[in-house]
Design an enzyme around this catalytic site. Structure first.
Site, PDB file in Angstrom:
ATOM      1  N   ASP A 165      -7.776  11.569  16.385  1.00  0.00           N
ATOM      2  CA  ASP A 165      -7.786  10.182  16.816  1.00  0.00           C
ATOM      3  C   ASP A 165      -8.975   9.939  17.756  1.00  0.00           C
ATOM      4  OD1 ASP A 165      -5.720   7.702  17.024  1.00  0.00           O
ATOM      5  OD2 ASP A 165      -6.855   7.948  18.887  1.00  0.00           O
ATOM      6  N   ARG A 190      -2.573  -2.065  -3.511  1.00  0.00           N
ATOM      7  CA  ARG A 190      -3.790  -1.283  -3.307  1.00  0.00           C
ATOM      8  C   ARG A 190      -3.741  -0.065  -4.232  1.00  0.00           C
ATOM      9  NH1 ARG A 190      -5.491   2.856   1.283  1.00  0.00           N
ATOM     10  NH2 ARG A 190      -7.681   2.934   0.772  1.00  0.00           N
ATOM     11  N   ARG A 206     -11.451  14.718   7.843  1.00  0.00           N
ATOM     12  CA  ARG A 206     -12.277  15.116   6.691  1.00  0.00           C
ATOM     13  C   ARG A 206     -13.698  15.456   7.130  1.00  0.00           C
ATOM     14  NH1 ARG A 206     -11.122   9.925   3.209  1.00  0.00           N
ATOM     15  NH2 ARG A 206      -9.254   9.521   4.414  1.00  0.00           N
ATOM     16  N   GLY A 236     -15.163   1.284  14.606  1.00  0.00           N
ATOM     17  CA  GLY A 236     -16.293   0.351  14.561  1.00  0.00           C
ATOM     18  C   GLY A 236     -16.031  -0.910  15.369  1.00  0.00           C
ATOM     19  N   GLU A 237     -14.764  -1.374  15.359  1.00  0.00           N
ATOM     20  CA  GLU A 237     -14.445  -2.620  16.065  1.00  0.00           C
ATOM     21  C   GLU A 237     -14.184  -2.404  17.553  1.00  0.00           C
ATOM     22  OE1 GLU A 237     -11.155  -4.524  13.959  1.00  0.00           O
ATOM     23  OE2 GLU A 237     -12.101  -3.971  12.064  1.00  0.00           O
ATOM     24  N   HIS A 280     -12.988   2.515  -0.146  1.00  0.00           N
ATOM     25  CA  HIS A 280     -12.988   1.466   0.889  1.00  0.00           C
ATOM     26  C   HIS A 280     -13.705   0.209   0.387  1.00  0.00           C
ATOM     27  CE1 HIS A 280     -12.892   4.552   4.482  1.00  0.00           C
ATOM     28  NE2 HIS A 280     -11.684   4.202   4.125  1.00  0.00           N
ATOM     29  N   ARG A 298      -9.575   7.741  20.050  1.00  0.00           N
ATOM     30  CA  ARG A 298      -9.288   7.507  21.477  1.00  0.00           C
ATOM     31  C   ARG A 298      -9.029   8.825  22.200  1.00  0.00           C
ATOM     32  NH1 ARG A 298      -5.349   2.718  19.966  1.00  0.00           N
ATOM     33  NH2 ARG A 298      -5.274   4.158  18.236  1.00  0.00           N
ATOM     34  N   GLU A 358      -8.120  -5.619   4.931  1.00  0.00           N
ATOM     35  CA  GLU A 358      -7.943  -5.286   3.512  1.00  0.00           C
ATOM     36  C   GLU A 358      -6.736  -5.986   2.913  1.00  0.00           C
ATOM     37  OE1 GLU A 358      -8.630  -1.187   4.970  1.00  0.00           O
ATOM     38  OE2 GLU A 358      -9.259  -0.775   2.915  1.00  0.00           O
ATOM     39  N   HIS A 378     -17.901   1.238   7.928  1.00  0.00           N
ATOM     40  CA  HIS A 378     -16.441   1.170   8.055  1.00  0.00           C
ATOM     41  C   HIS A 378     -15.996   2.462   8.727  1.00  0.00           C
ATOM     42  CE1 HIS A 378     -12.247   0.296   6.441  1.00  0.00           C
ATOM     43  NE2 HIS A 378     -12.176   1.560   6.827  1.00  0.00           N
ATOM     44  N   LEU A 379     -15.663   2.368  10.023  1.00  0.00           N
ATOM     45  CA  LEU A 379     -15.336   3.571  10.792  1.00  0.00           C
ATOM     46  C   LEU A 379     -13.881   3.515  11.235  1.00  0.00           C
ATOM     47  CD1 LEU A 379     -18.548   3.546  13.058  1.00  0.00           C
ATOM     48  CD2 LEU A 379     -18.272   4.588  10.799  1.00  0.00           C
ATOM     49  N   GLY A 380     -12.989   4.094  10.441  1.00  0.00           N
ATOM     50  CA  GLY A 380     -11.569   4.158  10.790  1.00  0.00           C
ATOM     51  C   GLY A 380     -11.170   5.620  10.830  1.00  0.00           C
ATOM     52  N   ASN A 414       0.879  -1.170   0.000  1.00  0.00           N
ATOM     53  CA  ASN A 414       0.000   0.000   0.000  1.00  0.00           C
ATOM     54  C   ASN A 414       0.913   1.215   0.000  1.00  0.00           C
ATOM     55  OD1 ASN A 414      -1.790   2.043   0.481  1.00  0.00           O
ATOM     56  ND2 ASN A 414      -2.764   1.093   2.249  1.00  0.00           N
TER      57      ASN A 414
HETATM   58  P1  ADP Z   1      -7.278   3.620   9.000  1.00  0.00           P
HETATM   59  O1  ADP Z   1      -8.392   4.339   8.318  1.00  0.00           O
HETATM   60  O2  ADP Z   1      -6.039   4.424   9.157  1.00  0.00           O
HETATM   61  O3  ADP Z   1      -7.051   2.192   8.535  1.00  0.00           O
HETATM   62  P2  ADP Z   1      -8.183   2.342  11.456  1.00  0.00           P
HETATM   63  O4  ADP Z   1      -9.223   1.453  10.912  1.00  0.00           O
HETATM   64  O5  ADP Z   1      -6.942   1.754  12.024  1.00  0.00           O
HETATM   65  O6  ADP Z   1      -7.827   3.526  10.484  1.00  0.00           O
HETATM   66  O7  ADP Z   1      -8.903   3.217  12.613  1.00  0.00           O
HETATM   67  C1  ADP Z   1      -8.217   4.215  13.299  1.00  0.00           C
HETATM   68  C2  ADP Z   1      -9.182   4.846  14.307  1.00  0.00           C
HETATM   69  O8  ADP Z   1      -9.640   3.832  15.208  1.00  0.00           O
HETATM   70  C3  ADP Z   1      -8.528   5.934  15.164  1.00  0.00           C
HETATM   71  O9  ADP Z   1      -9.388   7.056  15.259  1.00  0.00           O
HETATM   72  C4  ADP Z   1      -8.397   5.253  16.488  1.00  0.00           C
HETATM   73  O10 ADP Z   1      -8.439   6.167  17.567  1.00  0.00           O
HETATM   74  C5  ADP Z   1      -9.597   4.353  16.507  1.00  0.00           C
HETATM   75  N1  ADP Z   1      -9.417   3.308  17.519  1.00  0.00           N
HETATM   76  C6  ADP Z   1      -8.509   2.324  17.532  1.00  0.00           C
HETATM   77  N2  ADP Z   1      -8.614   1.610  18.683  1.00  0.00           N
HETATM   78  C7  ADP Z   1      -9.609   2.172  19.402  1.00  0.00           C
HETATM   79  C8  ADP Z   1     -10.201   1.913  20.683  1.00  0.00           C
HETATM   80  N3  ADP Z   1      -9.776   0.915  21.459  1.00  0.00           N
HETATM   81  N4  ADP Z   1     -11.233   2.711  21.063  1.00  0.00           N
HETATM   82  C9  ADP Z   1     -11.654   3.720  20.300  1.00  0.00           C
HETATM   83  N5  ADP Z   1     -11.140   4.020  19.100  1.00  0.00           N
HETATM   84  C10 ADP Z   1     -10.133   3.265  18.656  1.00  0.00           C
END
Ligand code: ADP
Length: 394
Positions: free
Chosen positions: A279, A88, A238, A329-330, A177, A281, A381, A205-207, A7
């Protein structure tokens, strides 16, 4: 048998050596700060983890260094039985509807699509070109972020602007995504032991980036990202959906240039714009400390998410499953609980205890009486790319 997944981004390259059958990760690493005075490489394999810093002038040097890391661990890349390389690629336009073996003609097409993804496709291509030169004897496969959404019906993919102008400039909703949404939708079907063709799904999909999709019988029918990965949900940096009139207003009233607006919407908006942190967290810590802006950012994030869930519920008509995936999401039960709170009338009930329980694999978090199953399913992915590459090289 192992597939190298690459990637390649603007200033970093992520890589993973994966066994596509069982998903075992043989090695993985990250080359970052390419082109800056001090670059950084992080590499892990069965011999352990290493981290080094040194100047990495360009992508070629970056990949060469990454490849050399394998030898340092005692297992040079040539000895690892690599059968394919999966890349990717962010934008496949209307041309690429599925993973594709890289040829010179494919490279030329991806290059043409750079106009639609100027930040992504050029570094993706650099990764492909350098890896092809370093590993010329195995097939290289491009896996496109947009491909899964090529099935969107015109009503969902068309923007209501001047039709000719849109056609001339490729302005339509492509979605991103897609590799994750497709992988997760298939995982959901196999986890539930039902054919994908029978299931109507919403996937969240919440990253750092975030997107929602509506999938009917395995086929994507709507998604929240559009011409670019900027549309839709609130993300780390964003904005997601805004009134397009805001751009005109800021252009005229705040004297902002196109580049200023680009930076505003892509890098200084979303959770970061509202609360100062991108972030999730860090945001949660601020919310716990009763920071008002963080609380507002959280509320805007959840409100947007609920709007999309509602929209896709209606678009699908009948809904079987809602699935949360990616970092937030996870791992953030509060977001899942708030996104689906008070929807019992619609047949959606989250079980509080199941939702709070921490686990690694796919799991059900809905209550027994919930008509709609609610799941948490980890995305992967890299594995999806590795499997696509293995399939095409086999
Ligand atoms: P990317 O889009 O870079 O692949 P990820 O799927 O790794 O992103 O998601 C990153 C996001 O997930 C960050 O905002 C991070 O703070 C959040 N995250 C990761 N672990 C936790 C957790 N234990 N609790 C809450 N949010 C988390």
């Amino acid at each position: 048998m192992a597939v190298l997944v690459i990637n390649s981004g603007s200033s970093s390259i992520k890589y993973q050596l994966v066994e596509p059958d069982d998903g075992a990760i043989v090695a993985s690493g990250l080359v970052e700060r390419i082109g800056e005075p001090e670059g950084r490489i992080e590499h892990s394999d069965r011999a352990g983890s290493t981290e080094t810093t040194e100047p990495i002038p360009d992508h070629r040097a970056g990949l060469q260094l990454a490849f050399a890391m394998f030898a340092r661990g005692g297992a040079p890349l040539e000895s690892l039985g690599i059968t394919a390389v999966g890349h990717r690629v962010v934008h496949g336009g209307k041309v690429f509807t599925e993973p594709t073996v890289v040829t010179d003609a494919v490279i030329a097409e991806v290059d043409k699509l750079s106009a639609l993804a100027p930040l992504h496709n050029p570094p993706n291509l650099l990764g492909i070109e350098v890896a092809r030169a370093l590993l010329p004897d195995v097939p290289h496969v491009a896996v496109f972020d947009t491909a899964f959404f090529q099935t969107l019906p015109p009503a969902a993919s068309t923007y209501a602007i001047d039709a000719e102008l849109a056609k001339k400039h490729g302005v339509q909703r492509y979605g991103f995504h897609g590799t994750s949404h497709q992988y997760v939708s298939q995982q959901v079907a196999s986890f539930l032991g039902r054919p994908g063709s029978e299931l109507n799904q919403i996937i969240l999909h919440l990253g750092n980036g975030a997107s929602a999709s509506a999938v009917r019988g395995g086929v994507a029918v709507d998604t929240s990202m559009g011409l670019t990965p900027l549309e839709g949900l609130v993300m780390g940096t964003r904005s997601g959906d805004i009134d397009p009139g805001i751009l005109l207003h800021l252009r005229r009233s705040a004297d902002m240039t196109v580049d200023d607006l680009d930076a505003l919407l892509n890098r200084h908006s979303g959770l970061k714009g509202l609360s100062g942190v991108n972030d999730f967290r860090a945001l949660s810590e601020l919310v716990a400390a009763e920071d008002k802006q963080a609380a507002l950012a959280y509320d805007v994030y959840v409100h947007r998410l609920r709007k999309y869930i509602g929209a896709y519920l209606v678009a699908l008509g009948r809904l079987d499953v809602i699935t949360f995936t990616a970092g937030v999401g996870e791992n953030a039960p509060q977001v899942r609980a708030d996104a689906l709170a008070n929807l019992a009338e619609l047949g959606i009930v989250v079980d509080a205890a199941a939702n709070e329980r921490r686990a690694k694999g796919p799991r059900v978090i809905s209550a027994p009486e919930s008509k709609v199953a609610v799941l948490v399913v980890p995305t992967n992915e890299e594995l999806a790319i590795a499997r696509a590459a293995a399939e095409l090289s086999g």
